[in-house]
Design a protein around this motif. Structure first.
Motif, PDB file in Angstrom:
ATOM      1  N   LEU A  45       1.181  -1.021   0.216  1.00 12.00           N
ATOM      2  CA  LEU A  45      -0.165   0.115  -0.030  1.00 12.00           C
ATOM      3  C   LEU A  45       0.550   1.130   0.332  1.00 12.00           C
ATOM      4  CD1 LEU A  45      -2.971   2.025   0.134  1.00 12.00           C
ATOM      5  CD2 LEU A  45      -2.789   1.257   2.696  1.00 12.00           C
ATOM      6  N   ARG A  46       0.460   1.867  -1.183  1.00 13.37           N
ATOM      7  CA  ARG A  46       1.777   3.361  -1.350  1.00 13.37           C
ATOM      8  C   ARG A  46       0.820   4.509  -1.787  1.00 13.37           C
ATOM      9  NH1 ARG A  46       7.385   3.298  -3.567  1.00 13.37           N
ATOM     10  NH2 ARG A  46       7.606   5.387  -2.498  1.00 13.37           N
ATOM     11  N   THR A  84      -2.571   3.893  -2.256  1.00 13.76           N
ATOM     12  CA  THR A  84      -3.657   4.877  -1.306  1.00 13.76           C
ATOM     13  C   THR A  84      -5.358   6.005  -1.493  1.00 13.76           C
ATOM     14  OG1 THR A  84      -1.565   4.968  -0.445  1.00 13.76           O
ATOM     15  CG2 THR A  84      -3.015   6.613   0.302  1.00 13.76           C
ATOM     16  N   PRO A  85      -6.409   5.318  -0.826  1.00 14.91           N
ATOM     17  CA  PRO A  85      -7.374   6.252  -1.177  1.00 14.91           C
ATOM     18  C   PRO A  85      -7.270   7.526  -0.883  1.00 14.91           C
ATOM     19  CG  PRO A  85      -7.568   3.985  -0.248  1.00 14.91           C
ATOM     20  CD  PRO A  85      -5.843   4.650   0.178  1.00 14.91           C
ATOM     21  N   ALA A  97     -12.998  -1.834   5.701  1.00 13.20           N
ATOM     22  CA  ALA A  97     -13.438  -1.837   3.854  1.00 13.20           C
ATOM     23  C   ALA A  97     -12.887  -2.000   2.513  1.00 13.20           C
ATOM     24  CB  ALA A  97     -14.745  -0.316   3.799  1.00 13.20           C
ATOM     25  N   LEU A  98     -11.569  -1.339   3.139  1.00 20.78           N
ATOM     26  CA  LEU A  98     -10.718  -1.265   1.864  1.00 20.78           C
ATOM     27  C   LEU A  98      -9.941  -2.748   1.376  1.00 20.78           C
ATOM     28  CD1 LEU A  98      -9.172   0.353  -0.148  1.00 20.78           C
ATOM     29  CD2 LEU A  98      -6.774   0.314   0.757  1.00 20.78           C
ATOM     30  N   GLY A 120       3.480  -1.372   4.386  1.00 19.88           N
ATOM     31  CA  GLY A 120       2.129  -0.589   3.999  1.00 19.88           C
ATOM     32  C   GLY A 120       1.036  -1.023   5.242  1.00 19.88           C
ATOM     33  N   VAL A 121       1.596  -3.150   4.800  1.00 18.74           N
ATOM     34  CA  VAL A 121      -0.078  -3.692   5.446  1.00 18.74           C
ATOM     35  C   VAL A 121       0.657  -4.771   6.181  1.00 18.74           C
ATOM     36  CG1 VAL A 121      -1.173  -5.463   3.805  1.00 18.74           C
ATOM     37  CG2 VAL A 121      -0.400  -3.855   2.776  1.00 18.74           C
ATOM     38  N   SER A 122      -0.199  -4.999   7.105  1.00 17.97           N
ATOM     39  CA  SER A 122      -0.202  -5.208   8.613  1.00 17.97           C
ATOM     40  C   SER A 122      -0.662  -6.708   8.270  1.00 17.97           C
ATOM     41  CB  SER A 122      -0.371  -4.528   9.648  1.00 17.97           C
ATOM     42  OG  SER A 122      -2.010  -4.430   9.623  1.00 17.97           O
ATOM     43  N   ALA A 123      -0.475  -7.634   9.336  1.00 19.98           N
ATOM     44  CA  ALA A 123      -1.057  -8.640   9.818  1.00 19.98           C
ATOM     45  C   ALA A 123      -2.931  -9.103   9.907  1.00 19.98           C
ATOM     46  CB  ALA A 123      -0.545  -9.799  10.665  1.00 19.98           C
ATOM     47  N   GLY A 124      -2.789  -7.670  10.492  1.00 16.40           N
ATOM     48  CA  GLY A 124      -4.087  -7.006  10.424  1.00 16.40           C
ATOM     49  C   GLY A 124      -4.984  -6.734   9.251  1.00 16.40           C
ATOM     50  N   ASP A 125      -4.118  -5.754   8.541  1.00 15.81           N
ATOM     51  CA  ASP A 125      -4.907  -6.211   6.894  1.00 15.81           C
ATOM     52  C   ASP A 125      -5.455  -6.893   6.659  1.00 15.81           C
ATOM     53  OD1 ASP A 125      -4.260  -3.253   7.712  1.00 15.81           O
ATOM     54  OD2 ASP A 125      -2.397  -2.970   6.832  1.00 15.81           O
TER      55      ASP A 125
END
Length: 349
Positions: A45-46, A84-85, A97-98, A120-125
């Protein structure tokens, strides 16, 4: 950019643009190869435009193919680069939501693509993605920490070939990019007594790390390419070292956690300059290995150490550059296992 020509030259199977207006999802999903199995796609995610997202997905997916093959995994390579939105990512509901929108769009591709975290992305994402599709990996792995330790172990194996010893005590290491992976790498090197010079495109991040680790020198990203060092460790977003920068380098070894720090032209340039380059897909594979198997951090890093050792042994035996040997080893496994047919039905490694 001639997309189809680029895909043909790299051997890609597919490129898909994903869009979901309500969540702000805009992404490029590249599948480089499914010869060995479903394509593991690192999700990034950038803030970037569409052209950069596509270029990044194509480059990263090729690297993942080689990485999975060299690591002995029954997966192919893919990449999913999210832009990135416009509304940003501060609202936790918007973030949910993303990534759930991403999961829903991936659902029809479950047989071919498996998503895991990247920059830019986590385990939670990824956990949000997993609410919508079964095609995920790495939710319970601290990928950055494992990758950083694997780079450290791989660097030691590469240093034995390039510097004559794998001890990092007193070795000058310049780290470009001290995000999660670069910071983990710096911590391990500092503990062993390496002399560190660091830089980051967010200077405050480098300064914060220098406050935590005594004796670390902070310079700008531009200055670090001129820094006298034994090892240059690129740990940024990609293509940190341009081919025109190679004459400036004062290192003997390039070994870091960054995907594609060099272009093919850059690889040729460092070879001509007599600099050993241990490619990204060989040295930064520990996080992927841990996510795709039941191996812990030490076991995954040990596999990287052994792989780098095999590469350098073959490079010495045949008089070839390690990055050339590493690519040939990965391509050879794809060729041999792919010739069996029916790859991808069994994922254990």
């Amino acid at each position: 950019m001639q997309i189809l020509e680029e895909m043909q030259s790299r051997g890609h199977e597919a490129l898909t643009l994903l869009h979901h207006a309500p969540s702000g999802l805009r992404a490029a999903l590249a599948v480089h190869s499914t010869v060995l199995g479903p394509a593991i796609a690192g999700v990034r995610l950038r803030e970037q435009d569409e052209d950069l997202a596509i270029r990044g997905a194509l480059a990263l997916s090729e690297s993942l193919t080689l990485k999975a093959a060299l690591a002995g995994l029954n997966y192919g390579g893919g990449a999913c680069v999210l832009m990135t939105p416009e509304c940003g990512m501060d609202d936790p509901h918007a973030r949910e939501a993303l990534f759930r929108a991403l999961g829903r769009q991936i659902r029809p591709m479950e047989a071919r693509v498996v998503l895991t975290e990247d920059i830019g992305v986590s385990a939670g994402d990824i956990a949000f993605v997993a609410q919508e599709t079964r095609s995920t990996l790495g939710m319970h792995t601290d990928t950055s920490a494992v990758t950083g330790y694997g780079v450290y172990r791989g660097m030691k194996a590469a240093a034995r070939f390039a510097l004559g010893s794998e001890s990092m005590r007193g070795v000058r290491v310049a780290i470009l990019g001290v995000g999660a992976v670069g910071r983990a790498l710096a911590t391990h090197l500092h503990r062993e007594g390496a002399r560190l010079t660091i830089a980051d495109d967010r200077p405050e991040r480098a300064e914060a790390l220098a406050e935590d680790l005594d004796g670390v020198t902070v310079v700008s990203c531009e200055q670090i390419l001129d820094a006298p060092c034994d090892i240059l460790a690129p740990c940024g977003y990609g293509h940190s070292i341009r081919s025109t920068d190679v004459p400036r380098l004062q290192c003997r070894l390039i070994a870091g956690g960054e995907h594609h720090p060099l272009t093919r032209r850059g690889e040729d340039a460092v070879k001509e300059a007599g600099i050993v380059y241990m490619p990204d897909f060989a040295i930064n594979a520990a996080g992927l290995i841990a996510a795709a198997t039941t191996l812990d951090m030490n076991q995954a890093a040990e596999r990287v150490y052994q792989t780098v050792g095999r590469i350098t042994a073959a490079a010495e035996q045949y008089g070839k550059a390690p990055h050339v040997v590493a690519r040939r080893m990965a391509e050879r496994r794809i060729q041999l296992i792919g010739s069996l047919g029916g790859a991808g039905t069994w994922r254990s490694a």
